[in-house]
Design an enzyme around this catalytic site. Structure first.
Site, PDB file in Angstrom:
ATOM      1  N   ASP A 184      39.224  40.879  80.973  1.00 19.79           N
ATOM      2  CA  ASP A 184      38.113  39.969  80.745  1.00 19.79           C
ATOM      3  C   ASP A 184      37.826  39.777  79.266  1.00 19.79           C
ATOM      4  O   ASP A 184      36.950  38.979  78.917  1.00 19.79           O
ATOM      5  CB  ASP A 184      36.850  40.503  81.443  1.00 19.79           C
ATOM      6  CG  ASP A 184      36.033  39.391  82.059  1.00 19.79           C
ATOM      7  OD1 ASP A 184      36.628  38.365  82.452  1.00 19.79           O
ATOM      8  OD2 ASP A 184      34.809  39.536  82.159  1.00 19.79           O
ATOM      9  N   ASP A 199      27.631  46.476  92.512  1.00 16.88           N
ATOM     10  CA  ASP A 199      28.203  47.252  93.601  1.00 16.88           C
ATOM     11  C   ASP A 199      27.182  47.498  94.714  1.00 16.88           C
ATOM     12  O   ASP A 199      27.480  47.301  95.899  1.00 16.88           O
ATOM     13  CB  ASP A 199      28.762  48.575  93.066  1.00 16.88           C
ATOM     14  CG  ASP A 199      27.821  49.238  92.076  1.00 16.88           C
ATOM     15  OD1 ASP A 199      26.678  48.755  91.937  1.00 16.88           O
ATOM     16  OD2 ASP A 199      28.217  50.231  91.446  1.00 16.88           O
TER      17      ASP A 199
END
Length: 1099
Positions: free
Chosen positions: A405, A799
């Site tokens: 990224d 998450d």
């Protein structure tokens, strides 16, 4: 997917696509993507299965790709556009009317385009997906939308075996044996076709009575043998059932119970629950209930007996204690049903890896995410990738995707070096079955060469491999050293091409297949797993959603290129420590009794490089070995961000399949009209709310029209559209799916394949183009990505939010703890990095609490169980505990400085309730450690860091979360360090300036000052003041002991504490102490009469 294609970079929005050839060691890269261009659609012509250039017309060699060739043969004029010669059938293509009889073409398995390994349901899904894909391919096929799309119906012909293949009867003994029956490329036989079509003439051979009637005739030898074996199995089952007390082997709601007493071990469950022994769990539950009762009496006394002379202190203490009690309930009751689990890897192999047949294990796509190579060292990422490539799993079932990224050329070059070293490392690992399969940690082990009679060849090859790895490390470290100084003109690749990611915030999407189906073989000539480098497109003005956005990009890329039904995500510093980790997860995912409702299998996090005492509770064993086991007995553990195997369909936002309940008994005395009037509305509501997967499965059993209707059912389209034409249904489903998944036709078609697999009608070149499309920065606009699909946006702890949404859809998760830890990672070793990590987690919980996804009010009416909801509420509420905790830790110093206390003088009954509550608290902790196996030192470290993190990181997270949500002030977080220096625990004592250190330091100083002041006051006032002092001193020492690891870390090695921390802490403590002296000085207040000056001179 060609490994030698080179780096593919481009932007779908800008209509750009560049292929940078990959050159190594002076060799020119094979031009897999630079072949001839199809003159019809503009795609690459592609290669044949033998690696040769595809030639459609043998007369003029006019460049046409395979897709256009097959379309012209099936739907077009069947002639070459240039020379007007009729196309001949090539190997691998289906026959059409008018084909000549090619005696030289032996291609029986592809002649009728029938795949025997695909079930009837899977075949209809593939037909619907292919039809949809063919309807709106977006690259170079604008004219295809004008062609009529024809989907051939499949009239079904029942098999003689009633729809079931008989594996113990040879194919040549079947009653109907088509002339095209043969063997596929994988060695599987093709069963008789389940349908007949006039376009496909089936030539049946004459029936041989000696073969066919003997195979199917009643009373034959084969029939008698099968009946006898069946009777023997039934008798043994009845005997074992009788021994079990006449009870059936019933399963619980999750479908996971004791082993079925089947004679065939391969058909037994692949896993089972291991409940905690009643001798351990029953006393634990009894103490919890006793503690609740004691807590009620404790609060009754505290509320009914206020302290009048210190009313403010009493009120603050009672409010804090009530909040602590609520937090304890939220944390305690989700641990009411703890369980363990056991897997059977041998049964998995027996069932899905039969000897002499290809492995039937499901493919797995593995994701590795990284951002900054200077903070996440490339050597750490390389070790993670090497452990993935060497995992004990079929190589054709494993694909590794690395998300960069940060678009760093250092990561790209390091991955290129890793792919070359993997060709030597992977065969070495599999030859000697070494563990772990990350070379850095493997060679760090001390191996006894005389143990287990180690072969001399192993010693020799290990030494050679260690030399190879040291050379590999030198090359990686050289790349890191080179990357420290960025050239002014930016980085350039080996061929002089500028690196597309020189501008980190403005660069195209990039994909490089390092190891693939045609370019990845090790030194032994065996195939290697796929390795793909991915860097998504980034442009100014777009919200890229950090890690969650990167993971969603990997989901789409992998769906286009490989489309495995299961996914494993790992952080770049979490390597595979157990080579059978994927098999462990498949014991749950592929178990027909358990796996249908499982959305993910979570493994505990284990860490390397932590000091023996674990000063800052990095291992977090209380959470992973106590809380997560308790959640596994309810609806499953929460997702913790790494070391988790997902079901791809669960990530797409679908509901879990509902278990069919037996019909309830109804009273027959009521008339039918009464029953209809009472229950008609309920039935309609139940029908409207029927799960999407049930509707999908029901519709998939019909013809092609129902297959397309199933696509509509996926998106909740109401029933009653049977009269609509197939074309209209396709358009409706396309619009719904595009709104949900985006504008990629290939990706949308892949979502319809529950069992995974790529579409056969696409070429590698078009797949790479589509992969660039799905990682474009604007792809997720006006879709449900990040809302209902994929990793959920809205929190830095994506998450917890992602797992919560899955549980709300009715899925359950599994907690798997193998004997050998599946994955291991590195943790921040110094206090500053550890507190920043905890701050990030706490801030994510605050964001969830202040969002619409808060478990307090979201997800009711779904599939979330109430105990599971309590655990999610606790996971989002716990940072707020920092406010009462900070106040409670300040109270001891206030009491010592003012001479007051938060409780009045205790009576005998009150002392009994106080004592019983303390005993219950300690007993509960001891019993938890007993059934979980957690040591008392680990439990105590967790308690200490709960206070340290609560008065520092959690407190800052509350204020930063309020600023971010209410005022829009965003906070940028730096990635925690993933590796230390070469010396062991070199960063344990390293301190970095951070404001998080001020509150706990201030608490320590004021409590120490309070202790000194209290003892001094008791010495001055005599013996009577020592009795009340002991309670205050115990209170203060409770705070100091919990902050002791922080104090020890603050002093550090050679007293290297930053001066600014000491100055600020002493300043705040002094201001606080002087304020209390000014408000309430150490003077005894007299309650006698007021004396006034009388005016007389007494002298």
């Amino acid at each position: 997917m060609e490994a030698s294609a080179g780096l593919v970079a481009g932007s779908h929005n800008r209509n750009e696509l560049v292929v940078i050839p990959r050159e190594r060691d002076g060799e020119s890269a094979p031009k897999a993507l630079q072949g001839q261009i199809c003159q019809i659609c503009g795609d690459d012509v592609g290669l044949t299965a033998d690696g040769e250039l595809f030639v459609a017309c043998n007369e003029c060699a006019f460049p046409i790709c395979r897709t256009c060739y097959e379309y012209e043969r099936c739907e077009g004029s069947q002639v070459c556009p240039q020379c007007k010669t009729r196309f001949k059938r090539l190997k691998g293509c289906a026959r059409v009317q008018g084909d000549e009889e090619e005696d030289g073409v032996d291609d029986l398995e592809h002649e009728f385009s029938f795949d025997a390994t695909r079930s009837r349901h899977g075949m209809q899904q593939a037909l619907a997906a292919d039809a949809m894909l063919h309807g709106y391919m977006s690259y170079g096929r604008a004219s295809d939308s004008d062609f009529p799309q024809v989907l051939h119906p499949m009239p079904q012909l029942p098999l003689l075996t009633n729809g079931q293949m008989v594996d113990d009867i040879p194919p040549e003994q079947h009653a109907l044996v088509p002339s095209f029956m043969g063997t596929t490329a994988r060695g599987k036989r093709i069963h008789p076709l389940p349908f007949s079509d006039p376009a496909f003439p089936v030539q049946a051979r004459s029936m041989d009575p000696s073969k066919d009637l003997a195979a199917y005739g009643y009373g034959s030898v084969a029939w008698k043998e099968r009946m006898e074996s069946w009777k023997e199995k039934q008798e043994k089952l009845q005997m074992m059932k009788h021994e079990n007390g006449g009870k059936d082997w019933d399963y619980d709601g999750d479908g996971n119970g004791p082993d079925l007493p089947l004679m065939d071990e391969a058909r037994q469950p692949l896993s089972r629950k291991l409940p905690i022994p009643s001798s351990q769990i029953n006393p634990y539950r009894m103490i919890i209930m006793i503690r609740l009762v004691a807590l009620g009496f404790f609060f009754h006394y505290r509320v009914m007996h206020p302290v009048n002379d210190a009313y403010a202190l009493w009120l603050i203490s009672v409010i804090c204690e009530i909040w602590f009690a609520v937090s304890w309930i939220l944390d305690q009751f989700p641990k009411w049903l703890p369980i363990d689990r056991e897997t059977y890897l041998d049964r998995l192999s027996l069932r899905y890896e039969k000897e002499g047949q290809p492995s039937q294990l499901c493919p797995v796509d593995i994701y590795v995410s990284t951002v900054d190579p200077l903070k996440e060292p490339p050597l750490v990422t390389a070790n993670t990738v090497l452990s993935i490539l060497a995992v004990d799993y079929p190589v054709d079932k494993v694909s590794c995707y690395v998300s960069d990224d940060g678009a760093a050329m250092l990561t790209f070059e390091a991955l290129s070096e890793t792919s070359e070293f993997a060709k030597k490392w992977v065969p070495f690992c599999k030859k000697f079955s070494i563990e772990p399969r990350a070379p850095e940690w493997y060679f760090a082990q001390k191996i006894d060469y005389l143990k287990d009679k180690v072969l001399p060849s192993f010693v020799k090859e290990r030494r050679a491999m260690k030399r190879e790895y040291e050379e590999f490390k030198v090359r990686i470290n050289a790349l890191v050293a080179k990357a420290q100084k960025v050239p002014e003109e930016g980085w350039t690749m080996q061929d002089g091409t500028p690196w597309p990611g020189n501008n980190v915030r403005d660069h195209p999407g990039m994909i490089q297949v390092f190891l693939g189906q045609s370019g990845g073989h090790d030194t032994d000539g065996k195939e290697l797993p796929r390795l793909v480098y991915v860097s998504r497109e980034k442009r100014p003005g777009f919200n890229h959603h950090k890690k969650a956005g990167a993971m969603n990009a990997l989901v789409r890329v992998s769906a286009v290129l490989t489309n495995a039904p299961y996914l494993l995500n790992l952080d770049c510093d979490h390597y595979i420590n157990n080579g059978k980790a994927l098999r462990e997860s498949m014991c749950f995912m592929m178990d027909p009794l358990v796996g249908k409702r499982v959305c993910y299998v979570q493994f505990p996090q284990r860490f390397d490089g932590i000091d023996r005492h674990d000063r800052y509770a990095n291992r977090n064993t209380v959470f992973f070995d106590i809380n997560m086991k308790g959640l596994d007995g309810i609806q499953g553990p929460i997702y913790v961000g790494t070391g988790c195997v997902f079901r791809r369909q669960a990530l797409y936002g679908y509901d879990a399949p509902k278990t069919k309940k037996p019909p309830t008994r109804t009273c027959n005395c009521l008339p039918k009209w009464c029953c209809c009037g009472c229950f008609c509305s309920g039935k309609r509501k139940k029908k409207a709310n029927k799960p999407k997967t049930d509707m999908k499965k029901r519709n998939s059993k019909k013809g092609d029209t129902e297959a397309l209707a199933a696509v509509c059912a996926l998106e909740g389209i109401e029933e009653g559209i049977e009269g609509v034409e197939v074309k209209n249904l396709t358009l409706m489903s396309e619009e719904k799916l595009e709104k949900k998944f985006g504008q990629s036709s290939v990706f949308v078609a892949s979502t319809l394949l529950e069992d995974g697999g790529t579409l056969k009608s696409t070429s590698p070149a078009s797949l790479l183009k589509e992969a660039i499309h799905v990682i474009s920065c604007g792809y997720e606009d006006k879709t449900e990505w990040g809302k209902e699909v994929g990793w959920i946006y809205g929190s830095v702890t994506e998450d917890i939010l992602t797992g919560f949404k899955m549980h709300c859809h009715g899925w359950r998760s599994i907690y798997c703890i193998p004997a050998r830890p599946a994955f291991k990672g590195s943790a921040p070793i110094n206090l500053s990095d550890r507190l920043h990590q905890v701050l990030r987690w706490a801030l994510g919980s605050i964001e969830i609490f202040l969002s619409r996804h808060c478990p307090l009010w979201y997800g009711y009416g779904g599939g979330l169980k109430w105990l599971e909801r309590l655990s999610y509420i606790n996971a989002t509420v716990y940072p707020w505990t920092s406010i009462p905790l900070l106040a409670y830790c300040t109270l001891p110093a206030v009491c010592l400085l003012t001479g007051k206390f938060i409780t009045p003088e205790l009576s005998n009954v009150a002392s009994l309730w106080f004592l019983s509550l303390f005993i219950c608290i300690f007993t509960t902790s001891i019993l938890e450690m007993r059934w979980s196996g957690v040591g008392i030192d680990e439990w105590w470290r967790n308690e200490q860091f709960w206070v340290i993190g609560g008065v520092s990181a959690h407190l800052f997270a509350v204020f930063q979360g309020l600023l971010k949500v209410l005022a829009g002030v965003d906070t940028n977080f730096t990635v925690t360090s993933k590796a230390g220096d070469d010396a062991d625990f070199s960063e344990l004592y390293a301190f970095k300036w951070t404001t998080l250190l001020i509150p706990p330091t201030t608490l320590l100083i004021i409590n120490l000052i309070g202790v000194v002041a209290g003892v001094s006051n008791a010495i001055n006032n005599g013996y009577e003041s020592w009795g009340p002092l002991f309670g205050k001193l115990f209170f203060a020492f409770w705070v100091i002991v919990h902050l002791y690891p922080f104090l020890k870390g603050l002093l550090g090695r050679q007293n290297r504490t930053p001066t600014i921390i000491i100055v600020w802490s002493i300043l705040l403590a002094s201001i606080f102490s002087l304020l209390w002296v000014r408000v309430d000085p150490f003077l005894a207040k007299s309650d006698g009469p007021v004396l006034e000056e009388c005016g007389l001179d007494c002298h």
